[in-house]
Design an enzyme around this catalytic site. Sequence first.
Site, PDB file in Angstrom:
ATOM      1  N   LYS A 105       0.468  14.515   1.403  1.00  0.00           N
ATOM      2  CA  LYS A 105      -0.836  14.826   0.799  1.00  0.00           C
ATOM      3  C   LYS A 105      -0.994  16.333   0.541  1.00  0.00           C
ATOM      4  O   LYS A 105      -1.905  16.758  -0.143  1.00  0.00           O
ATOM      5  CB  LYS A 105      -1.962  14.299   1.684  1.00  0.00           C
TER       6      LYS A 105
ATOM      7  N   LYS B 124     -14.315   8.595  -5.079  1.00  0.00           N
ATOM      8  CA  LYS B 124     -15.635   8.930  -4.525  1.00  0.00           C
ATOM      9  C   LYS B 124     -16.125  10.262  -5.086  1.00  0.00           C
ATOM     10  O   LYS B 124     -17.282  10.403  -5.480  1.00  0.00           O
ATOM     11  CB  LYS B 124     -15.564   9.038  -2.997  1.00  0.00           C
TER      12      LYS B 124
ATOM     13  N   HIS C 212       0.785  -1.231   0.000  1.00  0.00           N
ATOM     14  CA  HIS C 212       0.000   0.000   0.000  1.00  0.00           C
ATOM     15  C   HIS C 212       0.812   1.272   0.000  1.00  0.00           C
ATOM     16  O   HIS C 212       0.248   2.358  -0.075  1.00  0.00           O
ATOM     17  CB  HIS C 212      -0.925   0.041   1.218  1.00  0.00           C
TER      18      HIS C 212
ATOM     19  N   LYS D 238      -9.030  14.015   3.909  1.00  0.00           N
ATOM     20  CA  LYS D 238      -8.157  12.844   3.948  1.00  0.00           C
ATOM     21  C   LYS D 238      -7.286  12.993   5.184  1.00  0.00           C
ATOM     22  O   LYS D 238      -7.279  14.047   5.817  1.00  0.00           O
ATOM     23  CB  LYS D 238      -7.290  12.755   2.678  1.00  0.00           C
ATOM     24  N   ARG D 239      -6.549  11.939   5.543  1.00  0.00           N
ATOM     25  CA  ARG D 239      -5.625  12.089   6.654  1.00  0.00           C
ATOM     26  C   ARG D 239      -4.691  13.278   6.397  1.00  0.00           C
ATOM     27  O   ARG D 239      -4.331  13.553   5.248  1.00  0.00           O
ATOM     28  CB  ARG D 239      -4.798  10.802   6.833  1.00  0.00           C
TER      29      ARG D 239
ATOM     30  N   THR E 156      -8.433   6.726  -2.761  1.00  0.00           N
ATOM     31  CA  THR E 156      -9.791   6.269  -3.094  1.00  0.00           C
ATOM     32  C   THR E 156     -10.766   7.422  -2.913  1.00  0.00           C
ATOM     33  O   THR E 156     -11.839   7.415  -3.512  1.00  0.00           O
ATOM     34  CB  THR E 156     -10.228   5.076  -2.215  1.00  0.00           C
TER      35      THR E 156
END
Length: 822
Positions: free
Chosen positions: A567, A673, A370, A561-562, A669
């Site tokens: 990110k 969405k 992952h 998101k986290r 992911t």
Amino acid sequence: MNQAMTTELPRPSPKSSDPAELAEEVLYCLTYRIGKNASVATRHDWLTAAIQVVRDRVIERWIESTKAAYDTKAKRVYYLSMEFLIGRLMRDAFSNIGMLEDMRKALATLGVDIETIAALEPDAALGNGGLGRLAACFMESMATVNVPAHGYGIRYVHGLFRQEFSDGWQVELPETWLDHGNPWEFERRERSIEIGFGGTVQSVTDAKGRLERHVWKPNHSVIAVAYDTPVVGWRGARVNTLRLWSALPVDPIMLAAFNAGDHIGALRESNMAEALTRVLYPADSHIEGQELRLRQEYFFSAASLQDIIHRHLGQYGELLSLPDKAAIHMNDTHPAIAVAELMRLLMDVHGHDFDTAWDISKRTFAYTNHTLLPEALESWPVTVFERLLPRHMQIVYAINAQVLHEARAKEGFTDAHIRSISLIGEDGERRVRMGNLAFAASHSINGVSALHTDLMKQTVFHDLHMLYPDRINNKTNGITPRRWMMQANPGLTSLVREAIGDGFLDDIEKISELDKFADDAAFREKFAAVKRANKERMATLAHERTGAWIDPSAMFDIQIKRIHEYKRQLLNILEAVALYDQIRSNPDKDWVPRVKLFGGKAAPSYHNAKLIIKLANDVSRAINGDPSVRGLLKVVFMPNYNVSMAEVMVPSADLSEQISTAGLEASGTGNMKFALNGAITIGTLDGANVEIKECVGDDNIVIFGLTAEEVAERRAGGYEPRAIIEGSPELSQALSAISSGVFSPDDPNRYRDLIDGLYNHDWFMVAADFDAFCKAQREVDQLWRNSPQWLSKAIRNTARMAFFSSDRTIRQYAREIWNVPV
Ligand SMILES: *Cc1c(COP(=O)(O)O)cnc(C)c1O
């Protein structure tokens, strides 16, 4: 659902779904199972009663599915995951079994609003982020496409912490999802398994003194107790089992110790068992390396393996057929210790030799990687491993000897290759590399997007891939359209049904028929009305949770998101600061009104991530409180982002922020969405964004920034962020404002170190991508100004996202990894 499947499994129970009869059943349940009458029942009582009535139907399908798998000797899939980020179960189960609307009516006749009680159900937050949510989507899709499967994990008493803000700082509070009991789970005391730790290994020899077998004598143990939750597939296609393990102390040992006067020792054992399944480790993409974590990993892996072996022996009486009847899948390396446990069970308990056991293992196991982030690659000090699991340590050495033997026989393998594929890392403290262990024991190792799989071959598993070139394959992630469209966005679902009929509910590929409506002005207006209603719902939630009013006619620009440096929430905040500055300098330009929404939790020990949350809140306070930009720019950070909040935020988005440093987001992911729900993506060429671009088309996505290759080149060849910052007036201005305390007058130096980090190393290349990001955002504004054009693009996103259904992903796993018919 295909035709073959409907004939294989009998139809759902003949129990009535007539609302009047359902209402009677709810009342009966309230009276006799909960012990209340309607006049004194609390809203929680109604929730429990409604769930129990539907649960009865689910149980019938569950028993049928289990029996069918047994009778047909079907191969079963076992999905081992440390995390299952499920969220609420009620709407999912009611809707999939086809009872949501009937139950809504039944409750209404009793004066109960189903939405009100649905909101009382706590989120099952047994995961951190994408990895755990993927496991939950996969469970639903396996039930939907009729794969006989068990999920195996841990029943944490406390899931992921609840997040609050105190003066803009993240505060972590314990999460207590089991407070009102859990009507979905069934305790299975009869499936209790003793799990040992520590102790010694004895060698047993035969009469001639030859080694016969090893016997592990643990010095303490705990009991693993199973809790089963049914997982309902779409239209009740099948019902699979999620089996979560809880730890209990071993009573006889405790009693013996207690009676012998060792009260403290007995309590220590008891506390140890309790501690084992008490909390989920709250870090995403980062391994803390605490011993309790390794204990958790072994605890649930060993319980699951022993359960699988027990079931297989019960049906087939021997273990040579295990690979034909069981596929064991490891979701990341957290269950990799299962490899050594299966080898131990095969050799020490069931008497197979190493070669046979190793062959069985390799044909049974598969593993999904992952992340490539070094801080997330799991390894354990040999000293800790050996003390906790002495027999497993021996087995890891034996496996390593086998792998190194194969490597030495391979032409062109140097000592450097050998060092890199070894299961034991020798630089500094000797450590067991869990990724290499999982790789060595698996016939399939998959990445989660095309780009990530390529990078895996080039980086972490370069040498193992040379040694075993046919093992690595790609399985791009997916999301379940039931939860992420039908349940989360009923307005859009009805609109699509009106336009193209119901076919897409059973076969998401059919949603592509929506494409032609992108040019239909009347349809566009309806699509806009659905989005508007979703934005109003979101605005209400934002006001409830933060007190902020946001205008549903502004563009909703969302990053949820986290919180992680890779990110790049910081990049998004810097853009907001720069935009704020520009609006103030040119107040009369026709700015596109925007609301920037954030959501996400930081790991409690992740200093910079927590500082980024505080910065977003400081910037939010300054901007939202400044009348000169009122109506043009707002920044809102929603506290306690979780699955249920995502279900409201995602359908309300106009713009989806997917802006990680290229090469670092394995798939994502969240990106899927949003696009499915008609948001346009602004993103880098990272993870699944690359494939989303291919599916929706270049005109329907906004891509910016360095590619993964360019990031790697710059990292290798002396990246100088300071020069880039000095060359960008907008960035310099934003950074100096933050650094000098404009947003933190109470503590002007609060962000000094954070900003200095950008000047000095900027690991995540925020500076390198800043100008490109701002330019892309102004292109987004330009698209927004032409509303029909924007809507066409949004509709094309929804129409072209079928590939990202987890049904497709699971069919590929079934055919290409598990060898299970679908
Ligand atoms: C989908 C989801 C994630 C993963 O989001 P990414 O943007 O892919 O990181 C994390 N948390 C929750 C609650 C989700 O629903």
